[in-house]
Design an enzyme around this catalytic site. Structure first.
Site, PDB file in Angstrom:
ATOM      1  N   GLU A 161      36.181  45.191  59.722  1.00  0.00           N
ATOM      2  CA  GLU A 161      34.766  45.604  59.739  1.00  0.00           C
ATOM      3  C   GLU A 161      34.387  46.478  60.937  1.00  0.00           C
ATOM      4  O   GLU A 161      33.419  46.201  61.634  1.00  0.00           O
ATOM      5  CB  GLU A 161      33.871  44.360  59.692  1.00  0.00           C
ATOM      6  N   ASN A 204      40.616  46.147  57.114  1.00  0.00           N
ATOM      7  CA  ASN A 204      39.865  45.381  56.115  1.00  0.00           C
ATOM      8  C   ASN A 204      38.370  45.584  56.311  1.00  0.00           C
ATOM      9  O   ASN A 204      37.896  45.579  57.446  1.00  0.00           O
ATOM     10  CB  ASN A 204      40.226  43.895  56.310  1.00  0.00           C
ATOM     11  N   HIS A 240      32.900  41.363  48.190  1.00  0.00           N
ATOM     12  CA  HIS A 240      31.871  40.323  48.067  1.00  0.00           C
ATOM     13  C   HIS A 240      30.732  40.929  47.240  1.00  0.00           C
ATOM     14  O   HIS A 240      30.022  41.807  47.715  1.00  0.00           O
ATOM     15  CB  HIS A 240      31.334  39.935  49.450  1.00  0.00           C
ATOM     16  N   GLU A 269      38.821  39.434  49.711  1.00  0.00           N
ATOM     17  CA  GLU A 269      37.858  38.326  49.875  1.00  0.00           C
ATOM     18  C   GLU A 269      36.945  38.230  48.666  1.00  0.00           C
ATOM     19  O   GLU A 269      35.737  38.008  48.786  1.00  0.00           O
ATOM     20  CB  GLU A 269      37.023  38.530  51.145  1.00  0.00           C
ATOM     21  N   ASP A 271      34.583  37.485  45.872  1.00  0.00           N
ATOM     22  CA  ASP A 271      33.695  36.493  45.269  1.00  0.00           C
ATOM     23  C   ASP A 271      32.522  37.235  44.654  1.00  0.00           C
ATOM     24  O   ASP A 271      32.126  38.302  45.125  1.00  0.00           O
ATOM     25  CB  ASP A 271      33.272  35.375  46.228  1.00  0.00           C
TER      26      ASP A 271
END
Ligand code: XIL
Length: 453
Positions: A161, A204, A240, A269, A271
């Site tokens: 990030e 990432n 996400h 990640e 979801d």
């Protein structure tokens, strides 16, 4: 393609190897056996299927049981972060992360290391350092973590990030950015490569899942790194999603443009908040996008059960809070080419040993063809496998290689066992092949269920 009758088996086999060598095979026909879990179905597609794991839940039998049954990779959810591993300068705490790593290793799962350099979950002592000291601390942190886990990590999120949201395409303000400048990212990757040259090194981020200003900025950085030989192997897309930030329509295209830079891409990640069919469809879209990009090496969901999700109220995961499979689970398994709910296919029986099989026609001529069956181990290593191949009558197999055959009384069902190639690591593949006389029937054979031990 037509071939003269005199075309010899040896020539056919030589052609097969040549085709294999140049990887120009087209799957003329294939059918995978039922694959009952996310990990084994993904392995059938040459991918891993992982989850974030929290060490504190490993003692819960439903949690560990679901993890071990379904997943072939793990990412420690918080245990490898700076605040968890070096809350005091130069005092390293690995106990919780070690627990996840040894659990994963004992099950043959891949491990993603997450994360070495990140502005969040960063102890205040780090933010308080001056530039020279911060550089030393950053390189030391990378070195100590990567050394501790050397040889055990499939891929590290080296930097997480580092870019701002929105249209600026600028780097995010952080102690690293503000004191060390743009060069800290490159320095982190160079240090990482020097410590564990076998781990894949990833950048990432989130909100980089579609083509936008932020992903363009990351793209330009990766392009620059590749052109200057800065070591980077992969880019992670956190993924996400919710109704305010749905799966972008150019998700696959975005993964592909990064892959085209010469890096692997991974969904790190995943979801998706929601429920029912809408959630299931979004999950299927993501899985299909990864499968459509050959350098998309795997997918990780950010947790096993809605019960422990970091966004629990959005019920974003594949298992509900009672560990029941949700429609999203079925959609993912189906998209991976596995069976629907209920599993069962390909299970060797209780040991977690599973395998899948895929048939490919590798050569075809007037009165014969060559076939190949690829056998892939599921989420656990296997020490043996068996599968059937059923031939449409009156086809006859004239040669079999890399396997040993027995036949049913009708002479149509061939059961194949390994010769030298019984042992396979989790997700690893072997193949056997055969030459078939068509005797008037050109149909493809069908592969049955693969059974592993
Ligand atoms: C989250 C964890 O899931 C939470 O338990 C923790 O409180 C905060 O961090 N991007 C990342 C992950 O890279 O490390 C974050 O994980 C979620 C967003």
């Amino acid at each position: 393609m037509d071939m003269p009758k005199a075309f010899s088996r040896r020539a056919a086999r030589a052609l097969t190897s040549a085709l294999l060598a140049t990887a120009t095979l087209t799957a003329l026909s294939h059918s995978a056996a039922a694959a009952g879990t996310l990990g084994s179905a993904a392995a059938g597609k040459g991918r891993y299927f992982g989850t974030a794991v929290a060490a504190s839940h490993l003692g819960e039998s439903a949690y560990a049981g679901t993890l071990d049954r379904e997943f072939s990779a793990v990412t420690p959810e918080n245990e490898m972060k700076w605040d968890a591993t070096e809350s005091t300068r130069n005092t390293f705490t690995f106990a919780a992360a070690d627990q996840i790593v040894s659990h994963a290793q004992s099950k043959g799962m891949k491990i993603r290391g997450h994360t070495l350099v990140w502005h969040s979950q960063l102890p205040s002592w780090v933010s308080g350092l001056g530039a020279a000291d911060l550089r030393t601390a950053m390189n030391n942190h990378i070195t100590q973590l990567m050394q501790h886990y050397k040889g055990k990590i499939y891929a590290w999120d080296v930097v997480n990030e580092a870019f701002q949201d929105g249209s600026s395409g600028a780097r995010r303000s952080s102690p690293f950015q503000d004191k060390l400048g743009d060069g800290y990212i490159e320095e982190a990757f160079r240090t990482a490569r020097s410590v564990d040259p076998d781990a894949k090194l990833c950048y990432n981020d989130y909100n980089t899942d579609g083509v936008n200003a932020k992903s363009n900025a990351v793209y330009n950085m990766v392009k620059d790194f590749k052109s200057r030989g800065v070591p980077i192997d992969c880019v992670g897309f956190q993924s996400h999603f919710n109704s305010a930030s749905p799966v972008p329509s150019d998700y696959r295209a975005n993964l592909q443009r990064f892959a085209d830079l010469g890096v692997d891409v991974q969904i790190t990640e995943l979801d998706i908040e929601g429920s029912g069919t809408a959630q299931a469809n979004s999950y299927a879209t993501v899985v299909k996008a990864c499968l459509a990009v050959s350098r998309c090496t795997g997918m990780t969901v950010w947790g096993i059960t809605d019960k422990y999700s970091w966004r629990s109220s959005g019920t974003p995961l594949l298992f509900d809070s009672n560990y029941a499979e949700k429609p999203a689970y079925d959609a993912v398994l189906t998209a991976l080419g596995g069976s629907g709910s209920g599993g069962g296919g390909g299970n060797g029986g209780g040991t977690g040993a599973t395998c899948t099989v895929v048939f490919t026609k590798t050569a075809d001529w007037n009165d014969g063809y060559n076939g190949q069956v690829t056998v892939t181990a599921g989420a656990a290593p296997i020490t043996g496998w068996t599968t059937t191949v059923t031939f449409p009558a009156p086809q006859k197999v004239s040669t079999l290689w890399n396997g040993s055959a027995s036949w049913d009384s009708s002479g149509t069902v061939m059961t194949v066992r390994p010769t030298y190639n019984a042992d396979l690591a989790a997700g690893a593949s072997t193949s056997f092949g055969f030459t078939v006389q068509k005797n008037g029937s050109s149909s493809a054979p069908t592969v049955g269920t693969c059974t592993a031990s």
